[in-house]
Scaffold this motif. Structure first.
Motif, short mmCIF file in Angstrom:
data_model
loop_
_atom_site.label_atom_id
_atom_site.label_comp_id
_atom_site.label_asym_id
_atom_site.label_seq_id
_atom_site.Cartn_x
_atom_site.Cartn_y
_atom_site.Cartn_z
N GLY A 128 0.81 -1.22 0.00
CA GLY A 128 0.00 0.00 0.00
C GLY A 128 0.84 1.26 0.00
O GLY A 128 1.83 1.38 0.70
N LYS A 129 0.43 2.22 -0.81
CA LYS A 129 1.11 3.52 -0.88
C LYS A 129 0.21 4.59 -0.26
O LYS A 129 -1.01 4.57 -0.44
CB LYS A 129 1.36 3.90 -2.35
N VAL A 130 0.82 5.50 0.46
CA VAL A 130 0.08 6.61 1.04
C VAL A 130 0.37 7.83 0.18
O VAL A 130 1.53 8.21 0.00
CB VAL A 130 0.51 6.88 2.49
N THR A 131 -0.67 8.43 -0.38
CA THR A 131 -0.47 9.63 -1.20
C THR A 131 -0.79 10.85 -0.36
O THR A 131 -1.76 10.87 0.39
CB THR A 131 -1.38 9.61 -2.45
N LEU A 132 0.05 11.84 -0.49
CA LEU A 132 -0.11 13.08 0.26
C LEU A 132 -0.82 14.09 -0.63
O LEU A 132 -0.26 14.55 -1.63
CB LEU A 132 1.28 13.59 0.67
N SER A 133 -2.07 14.40 -0.32
CA SER A 133 -2.84 15.34 -1.15
C SER A 133 -2.29 16.76 -0.98
O SER A 133 -1.59 17.07 -0.02
CB SER A 133 -4.31 15.30 -0.76
N GLN A 134 -2.65 17.60 -1.93
CA GLN A 134 -2.18 18.99 -1.90
C GLN A 134 -2.69 19.71 -0.65
O GLN A 134 -1.96 20.47 -0.03
CB GLN A 134 -2.66 19.72 -3.17
N ALA A 135 -3.94 19.45 -0.29
CA ALA A 135 -4.52 20.09 0.89
C ALA A 135 -3.79 19.65 2.16
O ALA A 135 -3.50 20.47 3.04
CB ALA A 135 -6.00 19.74 1.00
N ALA A 136 -3.46 18.37 2.24
CA ALA A 136 -2.74 17.86 3.41
C ALA A 136 -1.35 18.48 3.47
O ALA A 136 -0.87 18.86 4.53
CB ALA A 136 -2.63 16.34 3.33
N PHE A 137 -0.71 18.59 2.32
CA PHE A 137 0.63 19.18 2.25
C PHE A 137 0.60 20.63 2.74
O PHE A 137 1.43 21.04 3.55
CB PHE A 137 1.16 19.10 0.82
N ARG A 138 -0.37 21.39 2.26
CA ARG A 138 -0.49 22.81 2.67
C ARG A 138 -0.74 22.94 4.16
O ARG A 138 -0.20 23.81 4.82
CB ARG A 138 -1.60 23.49 1.89
N ALA A 139 -1.58 22.06 4.69
CA ALA A 139 -1.90 22.12 6.12
C ALA A 139 -0.68 21.86 6.98
O ALA A 139 -0.50 22.46 8.03
CB ALA A 139 -2.98 21.10 6.45
N VAL A 140 0.21 21.00 6.49
CA VAL A 140 1.41 20.67 7.26
C VAL A 140 2.45 21.76 7.17
O VAL A 140 3.08 22.13 8.16
CB VAL A 140 1.99 19.31 6.80
N ILE A 141 2.64 22.33 5.97
CA ILE A 141 3.72 23.32 5.83
C ILE A 141 3.34 24.67 6.39
O ILE A 141 4.21 25.48 6.64
CB ILE A 141 4.22 23.47 4.37
N SER A 142 2.05 24.93 6.61
CA SER A 142 1.70 26.17 7.29
C SER A 142 1.99 25.96 8.76
O SER A 142 1.29 25.23 9.45
CB SER A 142 0.23 26.53 7.08
#
Length: 134
Positions: A117-131
């Motif tokens: 299984g691969k976990v994909t990091l969505s754009q929204a999740a990425f933005r939430a983390v880097i803020s």
């Protein structure tokens, strides 16, 4: 301006922190910070990821790694299907070996899914983390 000079530069003990999802490094989430705050920063990023990423059919392990050591870790639990229920009826009164067989079969399937299984990091999740606010 001749009167103003650059402030003196000091040497700092910095450390690169990599974020891993199920053992795979996610390069865009890697960051550099001071050694003293690296553990706290890593924990914050891992917790944010745990809150933002959706649950999967398998366990998702989020880890922060610095200097070859895991310094923070979080887990997202897997969804669990009740394999002992068939057509709305709970399996029960009969032989225990049937129940064990079904649970073992589910366990093997989960293990196989975990490894592929691969976990994909969505754009929204990425933005939430880097803020970094909050």
């Amino acid at each position: 301006d001749v009167g103003k000079s650059a402030p003196p530069q000091k040497e700092a003990d910095l450390r690169k922190v990599d974020i891993l999802l199920n053992g795979e490094v996610v390069d865009p989430l890697a960051f550099v910070c001071h050694v003293d705050v690296s553990r706290a920063q890593a924990r914050v990023v891992c917790e944010k990821l745990r809150d933002v990423l959706p649950r999967q059919q398998f366990v998702t392990v989020i880890q922060a790694k610095a200097d070859g050591k895991i310094i923070a870790s979080e887990r997202i639990r897997a969804y669990r299907k009740d394999v002992l229920t068939k057509a709305g009826k709970t399996m029960g009164g009969g032989d225990v070996s049937r129940k064990k067989k079904l649970l073992e079969k589910q366990k093997r399937g989960k293990k196989r899914q975990q490894s592929t299984g691969k976990v994909t990091l969505s754009q929204a999740a990425f933005r939430a983390v880097i803020s970094r606010s909050g």
